[in-house]
Design a protein around this motif. Structure first.
Motif, mmCIF file in Angstrom:
data_model
loop_
_atom_site.group_PDB
_atom_site.id
_atom_site.type_symbol
_atom_site.label_atom_id
_atom_site.label_comp_id
_atom_site.label_asym_id
_atom_site.label_seq_id
_atom_site.Cartn_x
_atom_site.Cartn_y
_atom_site.Cartn_z
ATOM 1 N N THR A 297 -15.814 -10.802 25.794
ATOM 2 C CA THR A 297 -16.958 -11.918 25.601
ATOM 3 C C THR A 297 -16.264 -13.024 24.759
ATOM 4 N N GLY A 298 -15.499 -12.780 23.903
ATOM 5 C CA GLY A 298 -14.924 -13.597 22.924
ATOM 6 C C GLY A 298 -13.315 -13.567 22.638
ATOM 7 N N GLY A 299 -12.722 -12.973 23.854
ATOM 8 C CA GLY A 299 -11.091 -12.863 23.686
ATOM 9 C C GLY A 299 -10.628 -12.170 22.687
ATOM 10 N N PRO A 300 -9.056 -12.160 22.426
ATOM 11 C CA PRO A 300 -8.833 -11.228 21.628
ATOM 12 C C PRO A 300 -9.097 -11.408 20.164
ATOM 13 N N ASP A 301 -9.275 -12.684 19.803
ATOM 14 C CA ASP A 301 -9.669 -13.297 18.352
ATOM 15 C C ASP A 301 -11.235 -12.679 17.987
ATOM 16 N N ALA A 302 -11.908 -12.178 18.848
ATOM 17 C CA ALA A 302 -13.233 -11.491 18.584
ATOM 18 C C ALA A 302 -13.059 -10.381 18.087
ATOM 19 N N ILE A 303 -12.007 -9.443 18.217
ATOM 20 C CA ILE A 303 -11.855 -8.011 17.717
ATOM 21 C C ILE A 303 -11.647 -8.352 16.102
ATOM 22 N N SER A 304 -12.580 -7.572 15.441
ATOM 23 C CA SER A 304 -12.747 -7.656 14.211
ATOM 24 C C SER A 304 -13.254 -6.412 13.734
ATOM 25 N N LEU A 305 -12.900 -5.856 12.379
ATOM 26 C CA LEU A 305 -13.633 -4.386 12.096
ATOM 27 C C LEU A 305 -15.025 -4.852 11.596
ATOM 28 N N ARG A 306 -15.185 -6.128 11.091
ATOM 29 C CA ARG A 306 -16.550 -6.653 10.345
ATOM 30 C C ARG A 306 -17.484 -6.703 11.664
ATOM 31 N N ALA A 307 -17.004 -7.601 12.472
ATOM 32 C CA ALA A 307 -17.706 -7.703 13.742
ATOM 33 C C ALA A 307 -18.128 -6.230 14.247
ATOM 34 N N ILE A 308 -17.415 -5.361 14.533
ATOM 35 C CA ILE A 308 -17.634 -4.218 15.218
ATOM 36 C C ILE A 308 -18.561 -3.335 14.254
ATOM 37 N N ALA A 309 -18.573 -3.524 12.931
ATOM 38 C CA ALA A 309 -19.352 -3.005 12.177
ATOM 39 C C ALA A 309 -21.004 -3.605 12.321
ATOM 40 N N ARG A 310 -20.928 -4.800 12.317
ATOM 41 C CA ARG A 310 -22.249 -5.500 12.675
ATOM 42 C C ARG A 310 -22.812 -5.024 13.751
ATOM 43 N N GLU A 311 -21.949 -4.983 15.081
ATOM 44 C CA GLU A 311 -22.775 -4.265 16.383
ATOM 45 C C GLU A 311 -23.111 -2.979 16.144
ATOM 46 N N MET A 312 -22.410 -2.301 15.133
ATOM 47 C CA MET A 312 -23.043 -0.514 15.171
ATOM 48 C C MET A 312 -23.930 -0.461 14.257
ATOM 49 N N GLY A 313 -24.337 -1.396 13.345
ATOM 50 C CA GLY A 313 -25.173 -1.261 12.080
ATOM 51 C C GLY A 313 -24.635 -0.422 11.066
ATOM 52 N N MET A 314 -23.126 -0.654 10.817
ATOM 53 C CA MET A 314 -22.606 0.232 9.809
ATOM 54 C C MET A 314 -22.106 -0.838 8.858
ATOM 55 N N THR A 315 -21.761 -0.281 7.815
ATOM 56 C CA THR A 315 -20.950 -1.255 6.757
ATOM 57 C C THR A 315 -19.628 -1.336 7.070
ATOM 58 N N ALA A 316 -18.829 -2.397 6.808
ATOM 59 C CA ALA A 316 -17.552 -2.485 6.952
ATOM 60 C C ALA A 316 -16.615 -1.358 6.295
ATOM 61 N N ASN A 317 -17.043 -1.039 5.127
ATOM 62 C CA ASN A 317 -16.441 0.167 4.485
ATOM 63 C C ASN A 317 -16.643 1.355 5.341
ATOM 64 N N ALA A 318 -17.484 1.586 5.973
ATOM 65 C CA ALA A 318 -17.774 2.669 6.810
ATOM 66 C C ALA A 318 -16.629 2.747 8.010
#
Length: 232
Positions: A30-51
């Motif tokens: 949806t957002g291209g390679p720039d969209a891959i980030s651990l923080r964005a993934i954490a938000r999608e999963m309802g997890m903290t970035a530290n997790a």
């Protein structure tokens, strides 16, 4: 009881890791390679970035794992498609590999883009490279090696020398195919280019305005490829 708890933890960890990778590919779609980030993934999963960092220490670790997984899946499918044809059927095995590439790529456009398309900004790949990429390269050379006894008569040898190629590639080729000349390695790259080119145009949507039947165009290209190798 004690054995079941670690097994359950391992299973949950594997499931979470798989979900992280799935979401990373979705974000890329949806957002291209720039969209891959651990923080964005954490938000999608309802997890903290530290997790998330408990699974992948850095974004590069995640991307390397994604590329390895995606490429390994592709190569396994292509090898299976190739090996479904008899060992002596050089033309059939080349076509099976090529058709497998198109089928997989259309079903996995995000994976195709990750492996063959847009570079991920800031990503530093591991120095040792990707094992599946080496397997794919070796397999393509083997396909051409099987075709070479006939194909050689129709090829321009182009003055190719072993020094034209990566030393690791040369070492592998000369160990596995000691009688194969440098021109055959160049041919394997050209064969790969013909397989890959139309698939890339199709995956990126560049053929939509020109044809309703990109599969027919691809099959015609493969027929011409086989003819150029004197295998038809």
């Amino acid at each position: 009881m004690g054995d079941r708890v670690p097994n359950r933890r391992a299973r949950l960890r594997a499931e979470t890791s798989a979900e992280i990778k799935t979401i990373a590919l979705k974000l890329m779609a949806t957002g291209g390679p720039d969209a891959i980030s651990l923080r964005a993934i954490a938000r999608e999963m309802g997890m903290t970035a530290n997790a998330i960092y408990g699974y992948y220490a850095t974004r590069d670790d995640l991307i390397t794992t994604l590329i390895n997984d995606v490429y390994a899946d592709l190569v396994q499918r292509l090898e299976a498609a190739r090996d479904a044809r008899p060992a002596g059927d050089a033309a059939g095995r080349i076509v099976a590999w090529a058709e497998g590439l198109r089928t997989w790529s259309l079903a996995n456009p995000e994976g195709f883009r990750l492996v063959y398309g847009d570079p991920v900004p800031g990503y530093q790949p591991p120095e040792e490279g990707v094992e599946a990429e080496r397997r794919a390269c070796a397999a393509l050379v083997s396909l051409v090696a099987d075709a070479w006894p006939k194909a050689a008569r129709r090829q321009s040898h182009g003055g190719h020398e072993w020094s034209d190629f990566d030393p690791h590639v040369v070492e592998t080729v000369r160990a596995e195919h000691p009688d194969l000349p440098p021109a055959a390695v160049a041919l394997s790259l050209r064969v790969w280019g013909r397989m890959h080119g139309l698939v890339a145009l199709e995956v990126y949507g560049h053929l939509r305005g020109q044809t309703r039947e990109p599969g027919k165009v691809y099959r015609a290209e493969l027929a011409d490829l086989i003819s150029s190798l004197d295998l038809a």
